[in-house]
Design an enzyme around this catalytic site. Structure first.
Site, PDB file in Angstrom:
ATOM      1  N   TRP A 127      -6.352  -2.609   2.314  1.00 14.34           N
ATOM      2  CA  TRP A 127      -5.670  -2.799   3.591  1.00 14.34           C
ATOM      3  C   TRP A 127      -6.017  -4.194   4.120  1.00 14.34           C
ATOM      4  O   TRP A 127      -7.219  -4.532   4.206  1.00 14.34           O
ATOM      5  CB  TRP A 127      -6.193  -1.717   4.539  1.00 14.34           C
ATOM      6  CG  TRP A 127      -5.571  -1.630   5.881  1.00 14.34           C
ATOM      7  CD1 TRP A 127      -4.243  -1.628   6.193  1.00 14.34           C
ATOM      8  CD2 TRP A 127      -6.277  -1.472   7.122  1.00 14.34           C
ATOM      9  NE1 TRP A 127      -4.078  -1.472   7.532  1.00 14.34           N
ATOM     10  CE2 TRP A 127      -5.304  -1.377   8.126  1.00 14.34           C
ATOM     11  CE3 TRP A 127      -7.625  -1.394   7.474  1.00 14.34           C
ATOM     12  CZ2 TRP A 127      -5.648  -1.224   9.464  1.00 14.34           C
ATOM     13  CZ3 TRP A 127      -7.958  -1.231   8.801  1.00 14.34           C
ATOM     14  CH2 TRP A 127      -6.980  -1.150   9.785  1.00 14.34           C
ATOM     15  N   ASP A 208     -13.631   4.465   4.388  1.00 14.58           N
ATOM     16  CA  ASP A 208     -12.572   4.383   5.384  1.00 14.58           C
ATOM     17  C   ASP A 208     -11.657   5.592   5.173  1.00 14.58           C
ATOM     18  O   ASP A 208     -11.017   5.716   4.129  1.00 14.58           O
ATOM     19  CB  ASP A 208     -11.798   3.066   5.200  1.00 14.58           C
ATOM     20  CG  ASP A 208     -10.756   2.851   6.297  1.00 14.58           C
ATOM     21  OD1 ASP A 208     -10.523   3.779   7.092  1.00 14.58           O
ATOM     22  OD2 ASP A 208     -10.167   1.754   6.332  1.00 14.58           O
ATOM     23  N   ALA A 210      -8.616   7.141   6.681  1.00 16.69           N
ATOM     24  CA  ALA A 210      -7.495   7.034   7.625  1.00 16.69           C
ATOM     25  C   ALA A 210      -6.427   8.087   7.379  1.00 16.69           C
ATOM     26  O   ALA A 210      -5.500   8.219   8.180  1.00 16.69           O
ATOM     27  CB  ALA A 210      -6.875   5.640   7.542  1.00 16.69           C
ATOM     28  N   LYS A 243      -2.965   9.170  11.899  1.00 19.97           N
ATOM     29  CA  LYS A 243      -1.914   9.700  11.017  1.00 19.97           C
ATOM     30  C   LYS A 243      -1.940  11.225  10.982  1.00 19.97           C
ATOM     31  O   LYS A 243      -0.907  11.868  11.134  1.00 19.97           O
ATOM     32  CB  LYS A 243      -2.095   9.165   9.592  1.00 19.97           C
ATOM     33  CG  LYS A 243      -2.533   7.723   9.513  1.00 19.97           C
ATOM     34  CD  LYS A 243      -1.401   6.744   9.708  1.00 19.97           C
ATOM     35  CE  LYS A 243      -1.962   5.386  10.095  1.00 19.97           C
ATOM     36  NZ  LYS A 243      -1.359   4.240   9.520  1.00 19.97           N
TER      37      LYS A 243
HETATM   38  C1  LIG Z   1      -6.892   2.005   5.274  1.00 23.61           C
HETATM   39  C2  LIG Z   1      -6.746   2.102   6.748  1.00 23.61           C
HETATM   40  N1  LIG Z   1      -7.833   2.098   7.512  1.00 23.61           N
HETATM   41  C3  LIG Z   1      -7.763   2.189   8.838  1.00 23.61           C
HETATM   42  C4  LIG Z   1      -6.551   2.269   9.476  1.00 23.61           C
HETATM   43  C5  LIG Z   1      -6.606   2.329  10.977  1.00 23.61           C
HETATM   44  O1  LIG Z   1      -5.700   3.060  11.650  1.00 23.61           O
HETATM   45  P1  LIG Z   1      -5.730   3.160  13.243  1.00 23.61           P
HETATM   46  O2  LIG Z   1      -6.500   2.030  13.780  1.00 23.61           O
HETATM   47  O3  LIG Z   1      -4.298   3.104  13.637  1.00 23.61           O
HETATM   48  O4  LIG Z   1      -6.365   4.464  13.550  1.00 23.61           O
HETATM   49  C6  LIG Z   1      -5.370   2.251   8.736  1.00 23.61           C
HETATM   50  C7  LIG Z   1      -4.065   2.297   9.371  1.00 23.61           C
HETATM   51  O5  LIG Z   1      -3.082   1.814   8.912  1.00 23.61           O
HETATM   52  C8  LIG Z   1      -5.475   2.176   7.327  1.00 23.61           C
HETATM   53  O6  LIG Z   1      -4.404   2.177   6.544  1.00 23.61           O
END
Ligand SMILES: Cc1ncc(COP(=O)(O)O)c(C=O)c1O
Length: 394
Positions: A127, A208, A210, A243
């Site tokens: 990401w 991580d 998510a 999500k």
């Molecule tokens: C790999 C990953 N980590 C963390 C996030 C963080 O998401 P949020 O800050 O919207 O909770 C995302 C969102 O796209 C993600 O794809």
């Protein structure tokens, strides 16, 4: 202060969102932005969320501050959801954050404060916000080989050879499931092998999480993280409810630090609370309260699990339909990886020029590295997308 400054490069995902919004074509297809879409193209408010909000609206009598780490009941519910009984509660320090991004940021800041020389190992690719935050914090980073574009799977030899070079105290940043952007996930054996590497090198896994519940099931998607937590003395976890609860804009996230028994848990808890204080004082409460209300009520939790299962099955169905349509278009199994990947994303295999042609000629919007959000597909758009991919990537 700004006279001689240019604005920073816009985030590539936000740039694609703006281009899509400005495209007048009615048959355009948005496979860029990372949000779940139901078969009718909506990003719905989940039924359990609506009901929890109703209950909170009825019962809440104050909006006064909560603790620096957020509401303890929320933190405990998230600990149980993520870790189950893999480790005793006394080994886990938890802290609420604004979304998963806030959680990633807090773990990295904590590491910079306590272990400034540590290198953060990130998968190639990952990401884009991972390297962006690491660089913003002026931390050291290295990539480890991960995705093998030729097979659509993981380059295991490359990954383990690179990770074996990690030093004691380095962080190894892993995606719990639904790897973003590749969709290629670690197997149970990979998690075992990574635990063994961490035992040997003293590197610390940083998971991580998510997309918990978007790959196989809530339990299966957490299994690798739980294995690390049960085996290793220290594991960092950054989890998002954006999500799986559909709470994107409410900004609900949590950091869990799994520590050794006794003293370290209190030190980790205090450090996280102190970082919250300095960055934004208190984490947002409304979304966290929704999650806590759902997880704390058997009927609401069941409704949430059922709707989450439907979302997961929709994405899996899209993956299978796309792979079938591409098999029919190309007469080959070249795109079979779409069905084997998990979560919202896969890399379609196109280079930036092919991604441009897909967008400009066919109205199909992907991220520049070829990342496709399969949740943006519908039964109606899959034939159009398969035809365009087969033509442009031929
Ligand atoms: C790999 C990953 N980590 C963390 C996030 C963080 O998401 P949020 O800050 O919207 O909770 C995302 C969102 O796209 C993600 O794809």
């Amino acid at each position: 202060m700004f006279e001689n400054r240019l604005p920073p490069e816009p985030d590539k995902i936000l740039r694609i969102m703006a281009m899509f919004a400005g495209d007048p074509r009615t048959d355009k297809v948005d496979l860029g932005v990372g949000v779940y879409r139901s078969p009718d193209g909506r990003t719905p408010v989940m039924a359990a969320v609506k009901e929890a909000e109703r209950r909170i609206w009825d019962a809440q009598e104050t909006k006064s501050y909560v603790g620096l780490s957020g509401d303890p009941a929320f933190l405990d519910a998230m600990r149980v959801l993520i870790l189950g009984d893999a480790v005793p509660a006394a080994r886990v320090a938890a802290c609420g954050t604004p979304g998963g991004t806030g959680a990633v940021r807090q773990v990295l800041e904590m590491t910079r404060r306590l272990s400034p020389e540590a290198t953060v190992w990130i998968s190639d690719p990952t990401w884009p916000n991972h390297p962006a935050i690491i660089d913003h914090l002026s931390q050291k980073r290295q990539t480890f080989r991960y995705y093998d574009a030729a097979t659509g799977g993981i380059d295991r030899d490359g990954m383990f050879a690179d990770l074996a070079r990690a030093q004691a105290g380095d962080l190894i940043l892993l995606h719990a499931c639904c790897h973003n952007p590749t969709g290629a996930d670690l197997t149970p054996q990979d998690w075992e092998d990574i635990a063994a590497i961490c035992e040997k090198t003293g590197a610390i896994p940083f998971v991580d999480m998510a997309y918990l519940g978007f790959a196989e099931s809530l339990e299966d998607d957490a299994a690798g993280t739980r294995l690390l937590a049960a085996r290793l003395p220290e594991v960092f976890i950054a989890a998002s409810c954006s999500k799986n609860f559909g709470l994107y804009r409410e900004r609900v996230g949590v950091v869990l630090v799994v520590t050794g028994e006794g003293g370290p848990q209190a030190a980790a808890f205090g450090t996280l609370a102190n970082l919250n204080r300095q960055n934004y004082a208190f984490p947002p409460d409304h979304g966290a309260r929704i999650v806590q209300t759902i997880l704390g009520d058997a009927a609401l939790a069941e409704s949430w699990r059922t709707e989450l299962r439907t979302m997961r099955e929709t994405m899996l169905g899209n993956r299978r339909m796309l792979a079938d349509a591409l098999r029919a278009e190309t007469g080959s199994d070249r795109f079979g990886f779409f069905a084997g990947h998990r979560g919202m994303f896969s890399l379609c295999g196109g280079d930036p020029e092919q991604v441009r042609i897909l967008r400009e000629t066919h109205g199909i919007y992907l991220i520049g590295d070829g990342r496709m959000n399969v949740a943006g597909l519908t039964a109606a758009t899959i034939p159009q997308v398969a035809r365009a991919l087969a033509e442009v990537l031929a």
